[in-house]
Design a protein around this motif. Structure first.
Motif, PDB file in Angstrom:
ATOM      1  N   CYS A  41       0.808  -1.221   0.000  1.00 31.41           N
ATOM      2  CA  CYS A  41       0.000   0.000   0.000  1.00 31.41           C
ATOM      3  C   CYS A  41       0.838   1.266   0.000  1.00 31.41           C
ATOM      4  O   CYS A  41       0.279   2.371   0.034  1.00 31.41           O
ATOM      5  N   THR A  74       4.108   3.837  -1.374  1.00 29.28           N
ATOM      6  CA  THR A  74       5.069   4.211  -2.406  1.00 29.28           C
ATOM      7  C   THR A  74       6.456   4.401  -1.814  1.00 29.28           C
ATOM      8  O   THR A  74       7.438   4.476  -2.543  1.00 29.28           O
ATOM      9  N   ASP A 101      -0.921  11.533   2.392  1.00 29.54           N
ATOM     10  CA  ASP A 101      -1.697  10.786   1.410  1.00 29.54           C
ATOM     11  C   ASP A 101      -0.896  10.505   0.148  1.00 29.54           C
ATOM     12  O   ASP A 101      -1.130   9.502  -0.532  1.00 29.54           O
ATOM     13  N   SER A 102       0.041  11.391  -0.188  1.00 28.23           N
ATOM     14  CA  SER A 102       0.825  11.202  -1.410  1.00 28.23           C
ATOM     15  C   SER A 102       1.785  10.028  -1.307  1.00 28.23           C
ATOM     16  O   SER A 102       2.336   9.589  -2.314  1.00 28.23           O
ATOM     17  N   TYR A 146       0.900   7.042  -0.365  1.00 28.07           N
ATOM     18  CA  TYR A 146       0.162   5.805  -0.575  1.00 28.07           C
ATOM     19  C   TYR A 146      -0.041   5.578  -2.074  1.00 28.07           C
ATOM     20  O   TYR A 146      -0.284   6.529  -2.828  1.00 28.07           O
ATOM     21  N   ASN A 147       0.039   4.327  -2.499  1.00 26.89           N
ATOM     22  CA  ASN A 147      -0.338   4.000  -3.863  1.00 26.89           C
ATOM     23  C   ASN A 147      -1.862   3.823  -3.908  1.00 26.89           C
ATOM     24  O   ASN A 147      -2.549   4.085  -2.917  1.00 26.89           O
ATOM     25  N   ASP A 148      -2.379   3.384  -5.045  1.00 22.36           N
ATOM     26  CA  ASP A 148      -3.835   3.282  -5.175  1.00 22.36           C
ATOM     27  C   ASP A 148      -4.432   2.304  -4.161  1.00 22.36           C
ATOM     28  O   ASP A 148      -5.506   2.543  -3.604  1.00 22.36           O
ATOM     29  N   LYS A 152      -4.510   4.097  -0.854  1.00 22.17           N
ATOM     30  CA  LYS A 152      -5.566   5.109  -0.807  1.00 22.17           C
ATOM     31  C   LYS A 152      -6.932   4.463  -0.629  1.00 22.17           C
ATOM     32  O   LYS A 152      -7.804   4.992   0.060  1.00 22.17           O
ATOM     33  N   LEU A 153      -7.123   3.290  -1.281  1.00 20.68           N
ATOM     34  CA  LEU A 153      -8.391   2.577  -1.132  1.00 20.68           C
ATOM     35  C   LEU A 153      -8.595   2.143   0.320  1.00 20.68           C
ATOM     36  O   LEU A 153      -9.687   2.334   0.886  1.00 20.68           O
ATOM     37  N   TRP A 164      -9.266   5.196   2.516  1.00 18.07           N
ATOM     38  CA  TRP A 164     -10.646   5.664   2.350  1.00 18.07           C
ATOM     39  C   TRP A 164     -11.616   4.739   3.070  1.00 18.07           C
ATOM     40  O   TRP A 164     -12.558   5.194   3.724  1.00 18.07           O
TER      41      TRP A 164
END
Length: 309
Positions: free
Chosen positions: A223, A225, A232-233, A235-237, A240-241, A244
């Motif tokens: 999860c 990067t 938040d920057s 985290y990869n997608d 971020k999922l 959220w």
């Protein structure tokens, strides 16, 4: 513009006049040269006028033919005719000004604004304008009907009734710049007001456990990067999922707490369940007044239990 005027001055001369024919050929050759030069200019803001005039000149040549009136022309043809008349300083061809029916836009355009229009807008831009207008109306109505005592569930239901999320996702200030409506709300997908106290307890327990797992996943290498995310920057997608999901489930927990706190118990079991669900949140919040009120509820519950009710 001088070339356009010179070319126009050669039109309408008697055919067969060698001098007139030669003048027209020279003007037409100069016109073609000017059009080629405009096409060859770099695509910069300084050259927009020259290129726009070239397009209008070509449109005028192809659209405005002998015997055709302004009303016979297309939308772009009428624009080209207006520009031609402005350049040569002659509005005699136009005749009386025709009233524009703003409710009858040409193909590809729509009346703008939709209520009492005074212009035409390209359909994508016009839709964006209308969405923005409708969203403003919906927000004003939401603020008018909102009350401090409303539960989170009631506020979310009002948002859905007014289609605020739908309007926000499509509204634009200018074409191509969409307003971010934010992620969907899990609270809005639930009908907490209709749930029983046991159902609320189940929703709260699942939201707490799954949310904790989602937050735990955000610290895993799949999860991130970079090691140890701090914003938040980082985290990869996938991260971020999970982030959220954790935040959304925390909102669900809060919404359940609010629903439970405002709901009077209907029987002894509901009262016990309600008190057990509120205990941790009330103590963790550390509000002396809330803790005192909760303690009074516990005393009342103890008195009721002692009476065997």
């Amino acid at each position: 513009m001088d070339g356009w005027r010179a070319w126009n001055a050669t039109l309408g001369k008697p055919e067969g006049d060698p001098d007139a024919d030669a003048a027209y050929e020279r003007a037409a050759q100069r016109r073609d040269t000017l059009l080629d030069r405009a096409e060859a200019l770099p695509a910069t803001t300084d050259n927009v006028l020259a290129k726009a005039l070239a397009i209008c000149w070509l449109e005028y040549v192809s659209e405005v033919l002998p015997g055709r009136t302004r009303s016979d022309l297309s939308f772009t043809g009428r624009l080209a005719l207006d520009i031609h008349q402005a350049i040569i300083g002659d509005v005699s061809e136009r005749g009386p000004v025709e009233p524009i029916d703003w409710y009858a836009p040409p193909p590809g355009f729509m009346a703008s604004p939709a209520i009492e229009p005074f212009s035409f807008a390209r359909i994508p831009e016009g839709i964006a304008i209308e969405l923005g207008r409708l969203r403003g109306i919906a927000i004003a109505e939401f603020e008018r009907r909102s009350r401090p005592e409303m539960t989170a569930q009631d506020r979310e239901r009002l948002r859905r009734e007014l289609h605020l999320d739908v309007l926000a996702s499509g509204a634009t200030g200018r074409a191509g710049f969409a307003v971010d409506a934010g992620p969907p709300s899990l609270v809005g997908m639930l009908d907490l007001a209709s749930a029983t106290i046991d159902e609320l307890r189940a929703v709260q327990a699942i939201a707490e456990h799954v949310g904790a797992m989602a937050y735990a996943y955000t610290w895993g290498p799949r999860c991130m990067t970079c090691p140890g995310p701090r914003s938040d920057s980082d985290y990869n997608d996938a991260g971020k999922l999970m982030l959220w999901l954790g935040d959304a489930l925390t909102e669900v927990e809060t919404a359940v707490d609010i629903e439970v706190a405002r709901r009077p118990p209907g029987n002894r079991l509901d009262r016990e369940t309600r008190l057990s669900m509120l205990a941790a949140r009330t103590i963790d919040d550390g509000d002396p007044a809330a803790i005192r009120a909760f303690a009074l509820e516990l005393l009342d519950h103890a008195a009721t239990e002692s009476r065997g009710a």
